[in-house]
Design an enzyme around this catalytic site. Structure first.
Site, PDB file in Angstrom:
ATOM      1  CE1 TYR A   1     -46.853  29.835 -29.537  1.00 42.78           C
ATOM      2  CE2 TYR A   1     -47.499  28.465 -31.387  1.00 42.78           C
ATOM      3  CZ  TYR A   1     -47.721  29.557 -30.571  1.00 42.78           C
ATOM      4  OH  TYR A   1     -48.823  30.352 -30.789  1.00 42.78           O
ATOM      5  N   PRO A  53     -59.539  29.226 -29.236  1.00 40.08           N
ATOM      6  CG  PRO A  53     -59.444  27.677 -30.975  1.00 40.08           C
ATOM      7  CD  PRO A  53     -58.571  28.517 -30.085  1.00 40.08           C
ATOM      8  N   GLY A 110     -61.091  26.450 -22.067  1.00 41.26           N
ATOM      9  CA  GLY A 110     -61.995  25.834 -21.099  1.00 41.26           C
ATOM     10  C   GLY A 110     -62.666  26.823 -20.175  1.00 41.26           C
TER      11      GLY A 110
END
Length: 285
Positions: free
Chosen positions: A65, A210, A213
């Site tokens: 990341y 989780p 959209g």
């Protein structure tokens, strides 16, 4: 920001640590396409600190990341507190095009753990996860490296991510697997078989995406109906369903916005009755 939002989710035992089952995913602390630093690093640090202040004691990140950016910001903000479990991952390379390239070669993993220890400002990584199986490296070789890092004290617990049931069972032959991180949410149940194995063996299951959209949109009408009944959002309902779905599920919704963080944490106090949980469970079997 409010000082009244508290993480009210149940707890889960991960090794010798107990954490709340609503965590925080730190991927969004980076720049666009999860490459480079965020536009406002001060706000990113504010989000991390506020998550902890709200009672979030499980933070998930990865060396890819940024790469390295999310780990650095977490290390600079909270260091290595005893009351927060910081999980990270190794096994993916990045490039400027934003691709995620699997790389599970043992020497690479050994190099990456040293970099993660430095950025996270710790002597031992609480939970170190193999980010994705590498088709060019035998899976067992990669997992065995994680097991060796645990034996050497560089890693406290080991997890795997993006694995099949067969790969999970193979990993368990080499190391005590504390967690599995696979995609799972209201609209995507493609890893239901892996969740079942985790539930049977008290392995923490961390669903990534989780509250995606697009996945929520598939069943937006029902989510909105339930959300309206609870004065909540469809995303909060999606998180509440995950918390009700299994005692081993540990959702890690991510955000780079302090207000969105509070909204996510507030989902931990949303109680869905059995009928609503079942309706949500039945929509995407």
């Amino acid at each position: 920001m409010s000082n009244t939002i508290e993480n009210e989710s149940d707890t889960l035992e991960l090794g010798d640590k107990t954490v709340h089952r609503l965590g925080f995913g730190a991927m969004r602390l980076c720049g666009d396409a999860i490459i480079g630093p965020p536009e406002d690093e001060e706000t990113a640090r504010e989000v991390v600190q506020h998550a902890v202040d709200c009672g979030v004691d499980f933070i998930d990140t990865a060396d890819s990341y940024g790469p390295g950016v999310s780990e650095r910001l977490i290390g600079e903000t909270i260091g290595d507190p005893d009351d927060v479990l910081v999980a990270t991952k190794a096994g993916l390379l990045r490039n400027r095009e934003g691709e995620w390239l699997a790389h599970g070669e043992p020497d690479y993993i050994r190099n990456q753990v040293l970099a993660s220890l430095d950025r996270l400002r710790t002597d031992t990584i609480d939970l170190y996860q193999f980010h994705r199986p590498d088709p060019d490296t035998p899976f067992e070789n990669s997992v065995q490296t994680f097991a060796e890092l645990k034996d050497e004290g560089l890693v406290d617990q080991v997890g795997v991510s993006n694995v099949s049931v067969e790969q999970l069972e193979t990993a368990r032959e080499h190391v005590d697997v504390a967690t599995v991180q696979n995609r799972y949410n209201v609209g995507d149940r493609s890893n239901a078989d892996v969740l079942e194995v985790c539930a049977e063996n008290d392995i923490g299951f961390i669903p990534w995406a989780p509250i995606d959209g697009d996945d929520l949109e598939k069943h937006g009408d029902l989510l909105d109906e339930i959300a309206d009944a609870h004065d909540a959002t469809r995303r909060q309902v999606g998180l509440a369903w995950l918390l009700e779905r299994s005692d081993v599920i540990l959702p890690i919704p991510g955000t780079s916005d302090p207000d969105h963080l509070e909204s996510n944490v507030a989902a931990s106090r949303l109680s869905l009755d059995n009928e609503k949980v079942q309706r949500l469970t039945d929509i995407a079997k």
